[in-house]
Design an enzyme around this catalytic site. Structure first.
Site, PDB file in Angstrom:
ATOM      1  N   CYS A   2       0.838  -1.190   0.000  1.00 19.16           N
ATOM      2  CA  CYS A   2       0.000   0.000   0.000  1.00 19.16           C
ATOM      3  C   CYS A   2       0.876   1.244   0.000  1.00 19.16           C
ATOM      4  O   CYS A   2       1.885   1.313   0.699  1.00 19.16           O
ATOM      5  CB  CYS A   2      -0.939   0.094   1.191  1.00 19.16           C
ATOM      6  SG  CYS A   2      -2.129  -1.237   1.242  1.00 19.16           S
ATOM      7  N   ARG A  27       4.052  -0.234  -4.671  1.00 17.29           N
ATOM      8  CA  ARG A  27       3.756  -0.766  -3.342  1.00 17.29           C
ATOM      9  C   ARG A  27       2.418  -1.512  -3.276  1.00 17.29           C
ATOM     10  O   ARG A  27       2.083  -2.121  -2.259  1.00 17.29           O
ATOM     11  CB  ARG A  27       3.724   0.372  -2.317  1.00 17.29           C
ATOM     12  CG  ARG A  27       5.040   1.104  -2.194  1.00 17.29           C
ATOM     13  CD  ARG A  27       4.922   2.247  -1.214  1.00 17.29           C
ATOM     14  NE  ARG A  27       4.710   1.765   0.126  1.00 17.29           N
ATOM     15  CZ  ARG A  27       5.671   1.418   0.967  1.00 17.29           C
ATOM     16  NH1 ARG A  27       6.919   1.500   0.595  1.00 17.29           N
ATOM     17  NH2 ARG A  27       5.386   0.994   2.175  1.00 17.29           N
ATOM     18  N   TRP A  75      -2.778  -2.695  -1.717  1.00 16.00           N
ATOM     19  CA  TRP A  75      -2.485  -4.126  -1.892  1.00 16.00           C
ATOM     20  C   TRP A  75      -3.371  -4.812  -0.849  1.00 16.00           C
ATOM     21  O   TRP A  75      -3.149  -4.692   0.351  1.00 16.00           O
ATOM     22  CB  TRP A  75      -1.015  -4.412  -1.617  1.00 16.00           C
ATOM     23  CG  TRP A  75      -0.628  -5.832  -1.917  1.00 16.00           C
ATOM     24  CD1 TRP A  75      -0.204  -6.324  -3.108  1.00 16.00           C
ATOM     25  CD2 TRP A  75      -0.636  -6.938  -0.998  1.00 16.00           C
ATOM     26  NE1 TRP A  75       0.053  -7.673  -3.000  1.00 16.00           N
ATOM     27  CE2 TRP A  75      -0.211  -8.076  -1.710  1.00 16.00           C
ATOM     28  CE3 TRP A  75      -0.966  -7.079   0.347  1.00 16.00           C
ATOM     29  CZ2 TRP A  75      -0.102  -9.330  -1.136  1.00 16.00           C
ATOM     30  CZ3 TRP A  75      -0.862  -8.336   0.929  1.00 16.00           C
ATOM     31  CH2 TRP A  75      -0.430  -9.443   0.188  1.00 16.00           C
ATOM     32  N   ASN A 101      -1.814   1.980   5.790  1.00 17.13           N
ATOM     33  CA  ASN A 101      -0.928   0.931   5.288  1.00 17.13           C
ATOM     34  C   ASN A 101      -0.557   0.057   6.480  1.00 17.13           C
ATOM     35  O   ASN A 101      -0.019   0.565   7.460  1.00 17.13           O
ATOM     36  CB  ASN A 101       0.316   1.592   4.667  1.00 17.13           C
ATOM     37  CG  ASN A 101       1.457   0.633   4.400  1.00 17.13           C
ATOM     38  OD1 ASN A 101       2.602   1.036   4.327  1.00 17.13           O
ATOM     39  ND2 ASN A 101       1.173  -0.639   4.239  1.00 17.13           N
ATOM     40  N   GLY A 102      -0.901  -1.232   6.423  1.00 20.78           N
ATOM     41  CA  GLY A 102      -0.584  -2.123   7.541  1.00 20.78           C
ATOM     42  C   GLY A 102      -1.740  -3.061   7.821  1.00 20.78           C
ATOM     43  O   GLY A 102      -2.633  -3.236   6.977  1.00 20.78           O
ATOM     44  N   GLU A 481      16.683 -18.500  -7.220  1.00 20.17           N
ATOM     45  CA  GLU A 481      16.395 -17.107  -7.576  1.00 20.17           C
ATOM     46  C   GLU A 481      15.910 -17.008  -9.028  1.00 20.17           C
ATOM     47  O   GLU A 481      14.986 -16.253  -9.335  1.00 20.17           O
ATOM     48  CB  GLU A 481      17.658 -16.253  -7.348  1.00 20.17           C
ATOM     49  CG  GLU A 481      17.584 -14.815  -7.815  1.00 20.17           C
ATOM     50  CD  GLU A 481      16.460 -14.001  -7.159  1.00 20.17           C
ATOM     51  OE1 GLU A 481      15.853 -14.449  -6.186  1.00 20.17           O
ATOM     52  OE2 GLU A 481      16.182 -12.894  -7.676  1.00 20.17           O
ATOM     53  N   LYS A 485      12.380 -15.409 -10.056  1.00 18.95           N
ATOM     54  CA  LYS A 485      12.282 -14.274 -10.989  1.00 18.95           C
ATOM     55  C   LYS A 485      11.307 -14.605 -12.107  1.00 18.95           C
ATOM     56  O   LYS A 485      10.455 -13.807 -12.465  1.00 18.95           O
ATOM     57  CB  LYS A 485      13.681 -13.999 -11.531  1.00 18.95           C
ATOM     58  CG  LYS A 485      14.063 -12.608 -11.768  1.00 18.95           C
ATOM     59  CD  LYS A 485      14.492 -11.785 -10.588  1.00 18.95           C
ATOM     60  CE  LYS A 485      13.566 -11.767  -9.430  1.00 18.95           C
ATOM     61  NZ  LYS A 485      14.106 -11.202  -8.226  1.00 18.95           N
ATOM     62  N   GLU A 488       7.593 -14.896 -10.786  1.00 20.09           N
ATOM     63  CA  GLU A 488       6.921 -13.684 -10.305  1.00 20.09           C
ATOM     64  C   GLU A 488       6.554 -12.720 -11.427  1.00 20.09           C
ATOM     65  O   GLU A 488       5.571 -11.992 -11.306  1.00 20.09           O
ATOM     66  CB  GLU A 488       7.677 -12.996  -9.172  1.00 20.09           C
ATOM     67  CG  GLU A 488       8.905 -12.233  -9.532  1.00 20.09           C
ATOM     68  CD  GLU A 488       9.554 -11.564  -8.319  1.00 20.09           C
ATOM     69  OE1 GLU A 488       8.849 -11.091  -7.432  1.00 20.09           O
ATOM     70  OE2 GLU A 488      10.793 -11.513  -8.283  1.00 20.09           O
ATOM     71  N   HIS A 504      15.265 -37.347  -6.695  1.00 21.30           N
ATOM     72  CA  HIS A 504      14.398 -37.638  -5.543  1.00 21.30           C
ATOM     73  C   HIS A 504      12.983 -37.109  -5.741  1.00 21.30           C
ATOM     74  O   HIS A 504      12.254 -36.936  -4.781  1.00 21.30           O
ATOM     75  CB  HIS A 504      15.027 -37.081  -4.268  1.00 21.30           C
ATOM     76  CG  HIS A 504      16.385 -37.635  -4.013  1.00 21.30           C
ATOM     77  ND1 HIS A 504      16.595 -38.898  -3.511  1.00 21.30           N
ATOM     78  CD2 HIS A 504      17.615 -37.118  -4.261  1.00 21.30           C
ATOM     79  CE1 HIS A 504      17.892 -39.125  -3.435  1.00 21.30           C
ATOM     80  NE2 HIS A 504      18.532 -38.061  -3.885  1.00 21.30           N
ATOM     81  N   LYS A 604       5.979  -4.334  -3.783  1.00 22.14           N
ATOM     82  CA  LYS A 604       7.424  -4.253  -3.596  1.00 22.14           C
ATOM     83  C   LYS A 604       7.858  -4.491  -2.146  1.00 22.14           C
ATOM     84  O   LYS A 604       8.799  -5.209  -1.881  1.00 22.14           O
ATOM     85  CB  LYS A 604       7.885  -2.868  -4.055  1.00 22.14           C
ATOM     86  CG  LYS A 604       9.380  -2.627  -3.961  1.00 22.14           C
ATOM     87  CD  LYS A 604      10.109  -3.352  -5.045  1.00 22.14           C
ATOM     88  CE  LYS A 604      11.611  -3.234  -4.913  1.00 22.14           C
ATOM     89  NZ  LYS A 604      12.291  -4.323  -5.619  1.00 22.14           N
TER      90      LYS A 604
HETATM   91  O1  M6R Z   1      12.692  -5.514   0.810  1.00 24.25           O
HETATM   92  P1  M6R Z   1      13.131  -6.932   1.032  1.00 24.25           P
HETATM   93  O2  M6R Z   1      14.447  -7.232   0.391  1.00 24.25           O
HETATM   94  O3  M6R Z   1      13.133  -7.322   2.476  1.00 24.25           O
HETATM   95  O4  M6R Z   1      12.060  -7.819   0.300  1.00 24.25           O
HETATM   96  C1  M6R Z   1      12.103  -9.216   0.402  1.00 24.25           C
HETATM   97  C2  M6R Z   1      11.226  -9.873  -0.628  1.00 24.25           C
HETATM   98  O5  M6R Z   1       9.904  -9.463  -0.450  1.00 24.25           O
HETATM   99  C3  M6R Z   1      11.658  -9.549  -2.053  1.00 24.25           C
HETATM  100  O6  M6R Z   1      12.974  -9.909  -2.283  1.00 24.25           O
HETATM  101  C4  M6R Z   1      10.751 -10.290  -3.066  1.00 24.25           C
HETATM  102  O7  M6R Z   1      10.979 -11.654  -2.985  1.00 24.25           O
HETATM  103  C5  M6R Z   1      10.979  -9.762  -4.480  1.00 24.25           C
HETATM  104  N1  M6R Z   1       9.725  -9.535  -5.119  1.00 24.25           N
HETATM  105  C6  M6R Z   1      11.713 -10.690  -5.349  1.00 24.25           C
HETATM  106  O8  M6R Z   1      11.942 -10.194  -6.613  1.00 24.25           O
END
Ligand code: M6R
Length: 609
Positions: A2, A27, A75, A101-102, A481, A485, A488, A504, A604
């Protein structure tokens, strides 16, 4: 999660307010809204969907001016993303409007008490209890009412509150979710993050946790939750509007991928002097690190994957025991931490709820906290005993790229730092380590030159409905990772696996319709990776190899190859692998016409649990 934006001052155009809100869209982007005070009444507009939709609806009034306004991009946590659940929310009597926000953890209880008192709820959100509480306590001034309401709330919240009866005031509250006040000549702005303020003001006040600010056009007064006035700390904004733009590229993600060579150079020039690593804000004595035996690492998502690379490095070069866990697990585990333990917490934003909770828990047990973080002034840095700033600059794309490799860089240099402090490396070995680190930016630039080929490969692989990413050793976290990527931003199911684990279970997935990304640079586990690739080919899987130039074995088995340069010390390969996997995910998502910078369901900064 948010974004909150707001204004109090002489007058500002609706279009400028919408622009400010748009800079926070990363956000959260499932619904949004605007509330301004005009001639003693609220002008309120809310809608599901992105800010562009709201802007369309506000087209007839974009040039109108407001002196008091709050805006929100959501969000969804409680209640689906529709118009009634979008913020701002009004109190029952319609005197106040709020954005939040929260998460309010005790909202069910508060809601049922308010219902018994005759309040009618119009949404399914937790937020609405706050607006009704403030309205209920609104007898004298809006700030009095906010103080009273806050006493009832459990959870995390950043709030912006305005009243049509006192249009010269904006009351803001911070508990667990970030808020910044921008100080302009003719007015003050409110924002969840700096990118919304860079083009508007030069000076800001970062509200601290458990603070309430009463902001008017000419004044900003800050109080703690005990209602004592505290000093206002005014800071300069150190990022520019250019830092937060796309530099003419199609997406923030691509711009941020391309910025990586500069980030590596910045990190090296900041933290390496005469082949020695020095972190100015680490705030812990060398003698402490000399005797350290075990380190805990915690983070979420991509930052966790950077921590995984860190684990491999610290174990290999510093003879340390490393425990690594995602923050959402770590915070609830019964880990026997004490004052001799160090917890390294990694976060781009420094506001991730689980990581902050893990840190607070560890601190309670007496552990020391070292954070690796990209945002100065963030809650994580404030909670830590020492920190390493990753200096990647603002990262706007929801998919983390440059912040990730900057976190990895911090670990490489921290590894060298510990090895030096512990006397495990001599001058020559330090030089060799840094020689390879210095090569990283140049090699990444080389990868960028192969853009055409990358696009071609991505086009070919875009048609697969499922992916496996495989790696071993220090490249295993890279496989995780790479899969994260891809999923997402392209929504293609993908799994990152340790190649040795394939037999396995996951090998059952392999057939001619699966894309299998095999990370196999020439290192001590290369031969084992080649055997794994053989096994995939025997089952007709389509292999994309990430291989070193000059490869003669894995290359004969791969359907497509992305070549990367070879380091003297192949433990540096993860940097190049990371960049290839970022570009691969980017181009696949682009082919599939996905919303790269704002993937569905994500935000984010995950400021709620
Ligand atoms: O701000 P942060 O690095 O703590 O965020 C952690 C994760 O939310 C963040 O890395 C998330 O996995 C990303 N969307 C990955 O691209």
């Amino acid at each position: 999660m948010c974004g909150i934006f707001g204004y109090i001052g002489k007058n500002v155009k609706v279009s400028a307010l919408i622009d400010g809100l748009s800079r926070l869209e990363y956000r959260g982007y499932d619904s949004c809204g605007f509330a301004g005070v005009h001639q003693g009444r609220f002008f309120l507009r809310k809608r599901p969907g992105k800010i562009a939709q709201l802007k369309k609806e506000l087209k007839p009034v974009l040039n109108n001016q407001f002196g008091t306004a709050i805006l929100h991009t959501r969000w969804a946590t409680h209640g689906e993303p529709n118009k009634k659940n979008a913020h701002p929310h009004l109190g029952g009597a319609g005197n106040i409007a709020i954005v939040h926000n929260g998460i309010i953890e005790n909202y069910m209880k508060l809601r049922s008490i308010l219902i018994q008192e005759g309040v009618k709820f119009l949404s399914d959100t937790d937020t609405e209890v706050i607006s009704h509480l403030i309205e209920k306590f609104y007898k004298g001034t809006i700030e009095e009412a906010v103080y009273e309401a806050v006493k009832e709330l459990k959870g995390s919240y950043a709030l912006g509150v305005i009243s049509k009866r006192e249009p010269d005031k904006l009351v803001v509250v911070r508990k667990g979710s970030p808020l910044i006040i921008g100080l302009g000549k003719d007015g003050k702005f409110l924002a969840s993050d700096l990118p919304a303020l860079t083009s508007l003001v030069k000076k800001v006040v970062h509200l601290e946790d458990e603070q309430i600010a009463v902001v008017s056009r000419c004044d900003t007064k800050v109080f703690n939750f005990q209602r004592e006035q505290v000093d206002v700390k005014i800071e300069d904004i150190i990022i520019t509007a250019e830092d937060t733009g796309k530099k003419g590229l199609a997406h923030f993600m691509l711009k941020e991928i391309y910025e990586q060579p500069q980030v590596f150079k910045r990190i090296q020039s900041l933290y390496v002097k005469n082949n020695r690593v020095c972190f100015p804000n680490i705030n812990m004595k060398e003698s402490y690190f000399k005797n350290i035996k075990k380190i805990y690492i915690t983070a979420c998502g991509t930052a966790y994957h950077a921590g995984y690379v860190g684990k491999y490095l610290l174990e290999k070069y510093c003879n340390l025991d490393i425990e690594l866990d995602t923050s959402s697990e770590f915070r609830y585990r019964k880990v026997n931490l004490g004052k001799d333990n160090l917890l390294i917490a990694i976060s781009q934003s420094g506001e991730t709820a689980d990581t902050l909770a893990a840190v607070k828990e560890a601190k309670k047990k007496g552990a020391k906290i070292l954070s690796i973080c990209n945002v100065l002034g963030s809650s994580l840095i404030k909670e830590s005993h020492g920190f390493i700033h990753t200096v990647a600059g603002p990262e706007i794309g929801v998919a983390s790229t440059k912040a990730y490799t900057a976190q990895m860089s911090a670990f490489y240099l921290f590894t060298l730092y510990l090895s030096q402090v512990k006397g495990l490396v001599d001058e020559k070995q330090s030089q060799e380590f840094l020689f390879d680190f210095e090569k990283v930016s140049q090699y990444v630039e080389d990868i960028f030159k192969d853009d055409k080929k990358m696009k071609k490969i991505a086009r070919k692989f875009s048609r697969f409905g499922c992916f496996l990413f495989l790696g071993r050793g220090i490249n295993y976290p890279l496989a995780m990772e790479g899969a994260l990527k891809l999923k997402e931003i392209s929504y293609i199911p993908a799994e990152g696996y340790a190649a040795g684990e394939m037999k396995h279970g996951p090998i059952a997935l392999i057939d001619e319709y699966r894309g299998v990304v095999c990370i196999a640079p020439k290192d001590e586990l290369y031969e084992k990776m080649v055997s794994n690739i053989q096994e995939i080919k025997a089952r007709k899987g389509k292999v994309l190899g990430i291989l070193n130039r000059g490869d003669t074995e894995a290359s004969t088995l791969s359907d497509e190859i992305i070549y990367i340069p070879e380091f003297k010390n192949q433990d540096f390969a993860p940097f190049l692998v990371a960049v290839c996997l970022q570009l691969f995910a980017y181009h696949v998502a682009k082919n599939l016409k996905c919303e790269i910078d704002q993937p569905r369901n994500l935000a984010k900064s995950v400021t709620v649990e």
